[in-house]
Design a protein around this motif. Structure first.
Motif: not given
Length: 293
Positions: A140-164
């Motif tokens: 987790e420390k090595r992935m700071e800024g590179k990875g985002l962790f979500i535990s539980g329910w995620a706003p999937q449609v919102l995320i998938l629609d993002h251009e990034a």
């Protein structure tokens, strides 16, 4: 009710029903749609993708359930990333990978060098000692800024629609498959059970908008084979930055536009829903006239 009995009940209900509504659109699987109507001879109406009913930010963020992460935090994180540079990882709301499999996935993510959002179902063991069993030490420390962790329910449609977001690692459940298609995002496919293996074939072999990790058996098997880091890493790189990546992304964008048109006035799903309503009205009118006589 066990799975076999459940499937038997579903089959019986289909045979005895007036017809079937499907959360799909004709252009996504025309050959299968025609086969179902002409060969199996079942009335069917395509009325999807239903996820396109989520039009504004609030609808997208709360699709299915309240998110376990603030959508603003998620969008702010994504806004700092380049277009198509983030892999979104989610295996649905029911299945929990064993610790050994999560460890292989974590190592693959680090080796791939890609940005990612990883949705991990809340695990029963939350102590640090247990956590270390499914994440490499210091991950987790090595992935700071590179990875985002979500535990539980995620706003999937919102995320998938993002251009990034440039890729979606999915278990190939039908809802997730359609949400990937409607967002125009190619997929790393990792089916776990049931019809998900058929959905994977549609994604990778027919639509050609995905790369599989090589999962070949149901994940509830007692002697489940672990998908190794090397296979996962290879699929991620192929999808995100490989030679085929841009072609898959372009095909996915074409499907996204087809899905949008299908639900608009005059589109295939719009027309199917209209036809269904008209047929039901005609049936009701016929019943009333018969009762009156």
């Amino acid at each position: 009710m066990n799975f076999t009995k459940l499937m038997d009940e579903i089959s019986k209900s289909i045979v005895s029903s007036y017809g079937v509504l499907t959360d799909s659109f004709f252009e996504l699987e025309p050959a299968y749609s025609e086969h179902y109507r002409m060969e199996i001879k079942r009335k069917t109406w395509h009325v999807g993708p239903l996820s396109l009913c989520n039009r504004d930010m609030t609808d997208k963020a709360e699709r299915g359930s309240l998110s376990s992460i603030d959508e603003l935090e998620c969008m702010t994180w994504l806004a700092k990333k380049n277009p198509n540079s983030v892999l979104y990882i989610c295996f649905g709301s029911f299945f929990n990978h064993p610790a050994a499999q999560l460890l292989e996935l974590a190592m693959a993510l680090e080796a791939s060098g890609q940005n990612f959002i990883w949705v991990v179902r809340e695990r029963k063991q939350t102590k640090l000692a247990e956590k270390e069993k499914w994440l490499p030490e210091g991950f987790e420390k090595r992935m700071e800024g590179k990875g985002l962790f979500i535990s539980g329910w995620a706003p999937q449609v919102l995320i998938l629609d993002h251009e990034a977001v440039g890729g979606f690692m999915t278990h190939c459940g039908w809802n997730s498959t359609l949400e990937g298609v409607t967002a125009g995002v190619p997929m790393v496919t990792w089916p776990l059970a049931a019809e998900q293996f058929c959905n994977e074939a549609l994604i990778t072999d027919v639509l050609k908008i995905g790369i599989g990790v090589g999962a070949l058996e149901w994940s509830r098997c007692e002697q489940k084979l672990i998908v190794r880091k090397e296979a996962i890493e290879k699929a991620i790189i192929q999808l995100m930055v490989g030679e085929e990546a841009e072609e898959m992304r372009n095909r996915a964008k074409v499907l996204k536009e087809m899905a949008r048109r299908a639900t608009e006035e005059g589109g295939s799903s719009y027309s199917d829903l209209t036809a269904l309503l008209e047929e039901l009205r005609a049936l009701e009118t016929s019943k009333q006239e018969f009762a009156a006589n």
